[in-house]
Scaffold this motif. Structure first.
Motif, PDB file in Angstrom:
ATOM      1  N   GLU A 152     -27.031  -1.172  15.414  1.00 48.48           N
ATOM      2  CA  GLU A 152     -28.147  -1.218  15.732  1.00 48.48           C
ATOM      3  C   GLU A 152     -28.986  -0.760  14.413  1.00 48.48           C
ATOM      4  O   GLU A 152     -28.866   0.043  13.783  1.00 48.48           O
ATOM      5  CB  GLU A 152     -28.461   0.047  16.770  1.00 48.48           C
ATOM      6  N   LEU A 153     -30.368  -1.563  14.313  1.00 44.36           N
ATOM      7  CA  LEU A 153     -31.141  -1.442  13.374  1.00 44.36           C
ATOM      8  C   LEU A 153     -32.552  -0.943  14.057  1.00 44.36           C
ATOM      9  O   LEU A 153     -33.001  -1.812  14.720  1.00 44.36           O
ATOM     10  CB  LEU A 153     -31.505  -2.610  12.523  1.00 44.36           C
ATOM     11  N   ALA A 154     -32.906   0.156  13.862  1.00 48.43           N
ATOM     12  CA  ALA A 154     -34.042   0.863  14.219  1.00 48.43           C
ATOM     13  C   ALA A 154     -35.131   0.307  13.617  1.00 48.43           C
ATOM     14  O   ALA A 154     -35.070   0.132  12.422  1.00 48.43           O
ATOM     15  CB  ALA A 154     -33.948   2.318  14.198  1.00 48.43           C
ATOM     16  N   VAL A 155     -36.553   0.457  14.088  1.00 46.73           N
ATOM     17  CA  VAL A 155     -37.569  -0.079  13.418  1.00 46.73           C
ATOM     18  C   VAL A 155     -37.977   1.109  12.501  1.00 46.73           C
ATOM     19  O   VAL A 155     -38.513   2.368  13.022  1.00 46.73           O
ATOM     20  CB  VAL A 155     -38.687  -0.391  14.589  1.00 46.73           C
ATOM     21  N   ALA A 156     -38.403   1.109  11.564  1.00 44.26           N
ATOM     22  CA  ALA A 156     -38.743   1.895  10.484  1.00 44.26           C
ATOM     23  C   ALA A 156     -40.358   1.584  10.011  1.00 44.26           C
ATOM     24  O   ALA A 156     -40.612   0.271  10.180  1.00 44.26           O
ATOM     25  CB  ALA A 156     -37.899   2.178   9.186  1.00 44.26           C
TER      26      ALA A 156
END
Length: 128
Positions: free
Chosen positions: A74-78
């Protein structure tokens, strides 16, 4: 190789694998590749499912669990991703696709997509 799958590829992988190209199937199945999905894609699916879109009928929570169970990262929005969007030319109006492109560029990932419009950006995009 590290790949970020766009929203449609995630949907097709989970519910309509026959819509994937042969190249997409090979890249996704290759254990040497690390596959990522963005929380922006889950957000897009939840919004469009709530609007009753026929092409977004999958339950976002179920898809999230399925992706994690199958080894996707999973790649969170930063904030770094969000501010990079301003540097993208106004080629594509879809804010979710623009975020995915910004995430791929920031994180050193290749964005896998079936969307030819995204190819016009150049950079870390591969149409499959």
């Amino acid at each position: 190789m590290n790949f970020l799958l766009d929203t449609h590829l995630l949907l097709w992988t989970a519910g309509a694998p026959d819509r994937l190209s042969g190249e997409a199937r090979e890249l996704i199945a290759d254990p040497a590749n690390t596959l990522f999905f963005s929380t922006a894609s889950l957000w897009e699916i939840a919004i469009k499912q709530g609007l009753g879109r026929d092409d977004f009928r999958v339950d976002a929570r179920r898809l999230w669990r399925l992706l994690l169970a199958n080894g996707y990262r999973e790649l969170a929005v930063a904030g770094e991703h969000a501010v990079l969007v301003v540097n993208l030319p106004a080629i594509h109006k879809d804010p979710f696709d623009r975020m995915l492109l910004a995430q791929a560029a920031t994180e050193g990932l290749v964005l896998l997509t079936a969307d030819e419009m995204l190819m016009r950006y150049g950079g870390p995009v591969r149409r499959v």
